[in-house]
Every structure is written in C-alpha cells, then in structure tokens.
Design a protein around this motif. Structure first.
Motif, PDB file in Angstrom:
ATOM      1  N   ALA A 224      28.658 -37.161 -22.382  1.00  0.00           N
ATOM      2  CA  ALA A 224      29.163 -38.303 -21.628  1.00  0.00           C
ATOM      3  C   ALA A 224      29.825 -39.325 -22.556  1.00  0.00           C
ATOM      4  CB  ALA A 224      28.026 -38.956 -20.843  1.00  0.00           C
ATOM      5  N   TYR A 225      29.198 -39.586 -23.695  1.00  0.00           N
ATOM      6  CA  TYR A 225      29.724 -40.587 -24.624  1.00  0.00           C
ATOM      7  C   TYR A 225      31.050 -40.140 -25.227  1.00  0.00           C
ATOM      8  CZ  TYR A 225      30.146 -43.635 -28.678  1.00  0.00           C
ATOM      9  OH  TYR A 225      30.629 -44.525 -29.611  1.00  0.00           O
ATOM     10  N   THR A 226      31.112 -38.888 -25.706  1.00  0.00           N
ATOM     11  CA  THR A 226      32.338 -38.426 -26.360  1.00  0.00           C
ATOM     12  C   THR A 226      33.477 -38.210 -25.366  1.00  0.00           C
ATOM     13  OG1 THR A 226      31.552 -36.121 -26.245  1.00  0.00           O
ATOM     14  CG2 THR A 226      31.124 -37.356 -28.291  1.00  0.00           C
ATOM     15  N   SER A 227      33.155 -38.062 -24.078  1.00  0.00           N
ATOM     16  CA  SER A 227      34.202 -37.936 -23.061  1.00  0.00           C
ATOM     17  C   SER A 227      34.830 -39.284 -22.726  1.00  0.00           C
ATOM     18  CB  SER A 227      33.633 -37.304 -21.792  1.00  0.00           C
ATOM     19  OG  SER A 227      33.169 -35.995 -22.049  1.00  0.00           O
ATOM     20  N   GLU A 228      34.086 -40.365 -22.958  1.00  0.00           N
ATOM     21  CA  GLU A 228      34.582 -41.703 -22.631  1.00  0.00           C
ATOM     22  C   GLU A 228      35.125 -42.441 -23.855  1.00  0.00           C
ATOM     23  OE1 GLU A 228      31.179 -43.548 -20.955  1.00  0.00           O
ATOM     24  OE2 GLU A 228      31.169 -42.296 -19.137  1.00  0.00           O
ATOM     25  N   ARG A 229      34.509 -42.216 -24.996  1.00  0.00           N
ATOM     26  CA  ARG A 229      34.900 -42.920 -26.218  1.00  0.00           C
ATOM     27  C   ARG A 229      36.213 -42.350 -26.764  1.00  0.00           C
ATOM     28  NH1 ARG A 229      34.457 -47.562 -29.261  1.00  0.00           N
ATOM     29  NH2 ARG A 229      34.330 -47.084 -31.500  1.00  0.00           N
ATOM     30  N   GLU A 230      37.195 -43.208 -27.032  1.00  0.00           N
ATOM     31  CA  GLU A 230      38.485 -42.756 -27.522  1.00  0.00           C
ATOM     32  C   GLU A 230      38.672 -43.069 -29.000  1.00  0.00           C
ATOM     33  OE1 GLU A 230      41.760 -44.102 -25.217  1.00  0.00           O
ATOM     34  OE2 GLU A 230      41.174 -42.961 -23.429  1.00  0.00           O
ATOM     35  N   PRO A 235      40.167 -39.028 -26.089  1.00  0.00           N
ATOM     36  CA  PRO A 235      38.699 -38.964 -26.116  1.00  0.00           C
ATOM     37  C   PRO A 235      38.185 -38.172 -27.304  1.00  0.00           C
ATOM     38  CG  PRO A 235      39.530 -38.480 -23.914  1.00  0.00           C
ATOM     39  CD  PRO A 235      40.729 -38.503 -24.823  1.00  0.00           C
ATOM     40  N   SER A 237      35.896 -36.134 -27.310  1.00  0.00           N
ATOM     41  CA  SER A 237      35.553 -34.772 -26.895  1.00  0.00           C
ATOM     42  C   SER A 237      36.711 -33.806 -27.040  1.00  0.00           C
ATOM     43  CB  SER A 237      35.079 -34.776 -25.440  1.00  0.00           C
ATOM     44  OG  SER A 237      36.094 -35.276 -24.584  1.00  0.00           O
TER      45      SER A 237
END
Length: 344
Positions: A224-230, A235, A237
């Motif tokens: 969830a974090y790596t999908s949102e964090r750019e 991202p 992810s």
C-alpha cells in the motif's frame, strides 16, 4: 493432502478477521501498550472463537491466528488456545476437561505455557520449583502449563507461583518471569515426554501460523505504501528493485503459510507431525525475519519511525523468530531427526 478449509473453518476465520480488524486499529493498539485489550478478548470469547478450535482443530486455529497476526492484535489468543484448549482437550483427564474447558472457552480462564523450557523446573511430590525467564502472556494468565525435568506437563495456577515478575520483550506480549518455589501443581492427564513433544509441536505450528499473518500484514502495508509514495514522478512500486524485494517477501510468506498448513493438517489427521512442525517453525523463523525486515525497508525513512504501524509487525516478527527457537537451533533439531531416521 488437502488444505482446503471446511465451511466451519472458513466461517470462523472470516469472523475472526472482522473482529480483529474492527478492534485492533493503530491508535487502539498504542493505547493497549503491553497489556491485553480486554474488550477485544471479550469480543473474541463472546463470538465463541476460542471454543471453536475444539471443532476446527489445529488447522482451524492456524487460520484464526493468521487473522490475529495481520493486525498484531493484543490478546492471549494463541497461548490460551494451544496451551489451554488444545492441550487440555487432547491430553487432560475427563475431570480436567470438565473443569477447565468451560472457562477456557469463555475467556475467564487464560492459559499459557512455559515451553520450551528444558531442565529449568523440577517436580517433587506434585510441587514444582525453578525459574523460567520469560513466559508469553503470563501477566494475563490464570494458569500456566509447565514442563518438569522429565518433560511431564503440569498445570500451575499463576497465583500459586512465588513470583510473576513483568518482563518487557521485543513484542508487547504481556510476558513475565515465572518463579516457582514448591508451588502446588496438577499433572496434565498422564503426561510424559510424548505428551510434551505433542504439545510443543502444536505450539510450533500455531505460532508459525501467527507468523504467517504477521508477515502478510507487513507485506500488505508495504504494498500500500509503495503504491502511493512517489519518487521521481512515479510510484515506488514501479521500480524493479522494489518489485523484486516485495516478490521475495511474498514467496517467503507463502512458504511459511503452506508449511504451517501441512503441519497442522498432519497433526489433525493423527500423523507424525514432529518433523513438519520443525519445518514450519524454521520457515517462520528464518523467512519471517526476512519478510518483516523487507516490510520496514520498503517503507524507506518511514520505516524507521518507531510509531509507524509497520514497526509493530517488525517487532512481532522478530519476537516470533526468537520464540520459535531461531533458525540454527531448529535446523539442529531437524538434523538430529534425520540422523535418527525419525523424520517422516
């Protein structure tokens, strides 16, 4: 070999998942500290989940503990079910089952176990003396299952111990140091070394299932974090290094899960489960440690925040690694079984 959950096991797992999710949010867990969330424990018992283990078996318990691990919920669920309900139902006398199981089902009796603790406690005429440096959830327990020097298992009331001294562990497990000085004890059925090994195998499998949930929760947070964090306009992810690290963690988590399922299935089917329990415990220890480290690493700088939810998974994963015996110790036991030709 069929690990497909029964309807009863699936229903219990879904119910447990809802209760743990509803009553184990980050703020609530912070407020609980190292103690049990009394409202959560009451809800679990009111839903009949501890008692359901008598019907769904060890595999059913593993499924329930996966749900607890996903949220790192503060409740003595694992200990009271494996050292209490399963041990008493499987090895207790008819009188012990009639006396202890109702309280274990409704949560008024909480059992934990001083296992493994080889050679630290002696028994003389039904009285135990010795010290176990830490016992999980002992501060919440009314009874503790204690092995003596001959590996017979004894039931001791916590109030009869010479001392129950709080101990802080890596994970907030309401642990304590158990000091016995001639404490009156009651033998669990006709327990002997075989009974001890059976209960220890069940505990290893159950806590491996708990580790599977801890790892799944850690990985879900990382995804969830790596999908949102750019980073650099996209991202995290989407970066190959992140994907590979997450993929490795996923495969490790699945290895923990499937070995725990196989061991639990063998146990429930009455097959020799000692080697399978050690295998599940080894994967939970070695791979579990890798997964929770990866979960924290994939959060980057946020993973260094001790108050971040993923840090709880890291602490639980490392504690379970230590409790299960650490990889090298478990491999040594497996090696002994192989050398004796006892590994099924």
């Amino acid at each position: 070999m069929d690990f497909t959950p029964t309807e009863e096991q699936e229903a219990a797992g879904e119910l447990a998942g809802r209760i743990f999710a509803d009553l184990s949010g980050h703020e609530r867990l912070r407020a609980a500290g190292t103690g049990t969330d009394a409202e959560l424990w009451k809800a679990l018992c009111a839903a009949g989940l501890p008692g359901s283990v008598e019907e769904t078996g060890l595999l059913g318990l593993v499924l329930l503990l996966e749900e607890q691990g996903r949220t790192t919920a503060q409740a003595p669920f694992a200990a009271s079910c494996v050292y209490g309900i399963l041990a008493v139902a499987r090895h207790g006398t008819e009188e012990q089952r009639a006396r202890l199981l109702p309280g274990l089902r409704d949560g008024t009796t909480v059992m934990t176990g001083a296992l493994p603790a080889p050679g630290t406690v002696t028994s003389r005429g039904g009285r135990l003396s010795g010290t176990v440096e830490w016992v999980p959830w002992l501060r919440d327990a009314t009874h503790v299952l204690v092995p003596d020097e001959d590996r017979a298992l004894w039931l001791v009331r916590a109030e009869d111990a010479a001392a129950v001294e709080p101990v802080e562990l890596t994970a907030p497990w309401a642990a304590a140091r158990l000091v016995l000085d001639g404490a009156p004890a009651e033998r669990l059925g006709r327990s002997d070394a075989t009974t001890h090994d059976d209960v220890l195998a069940a505990a290893r499998i159950a806590f491996a299932g708990l580790q599977a949930g801890v790892c799944a929760g850690s990985l879900a947070r990382a995804v969830a974090y790596t999908s949102e964090r750019e980073q650099f306009g996209r991202p995290l992810s989407t970066h190959q290094a992140v994907q590979l690290r997450a993929a490795d963690a996923h495969m490790d988590t699945e290895a923990i899960r499937v070995t725990a399922y196989e061991a639990a299935w063998r146990f429930d089917e009455g097959l020799d489960a000692g080697g399978a329990a050690l295998t599940a415990a080894w994967w939970a220890s070695e791979a579990g440690r890798r997964v929770v480290h990866a979960g924290q690493h994939l959060h980057g700088g946020m993973g260094a925040d001790l108050d971040h939810p993923v840090h709880r998974h890291f602490l639980w994963g490392r504690q379970l690694d230590a409790y299960l015996g650490a990889g090298t110790e478990l491999l040594a036991e497996l090696g002994d079984l192989l050398a004796k030709g006892d590994l099924s």
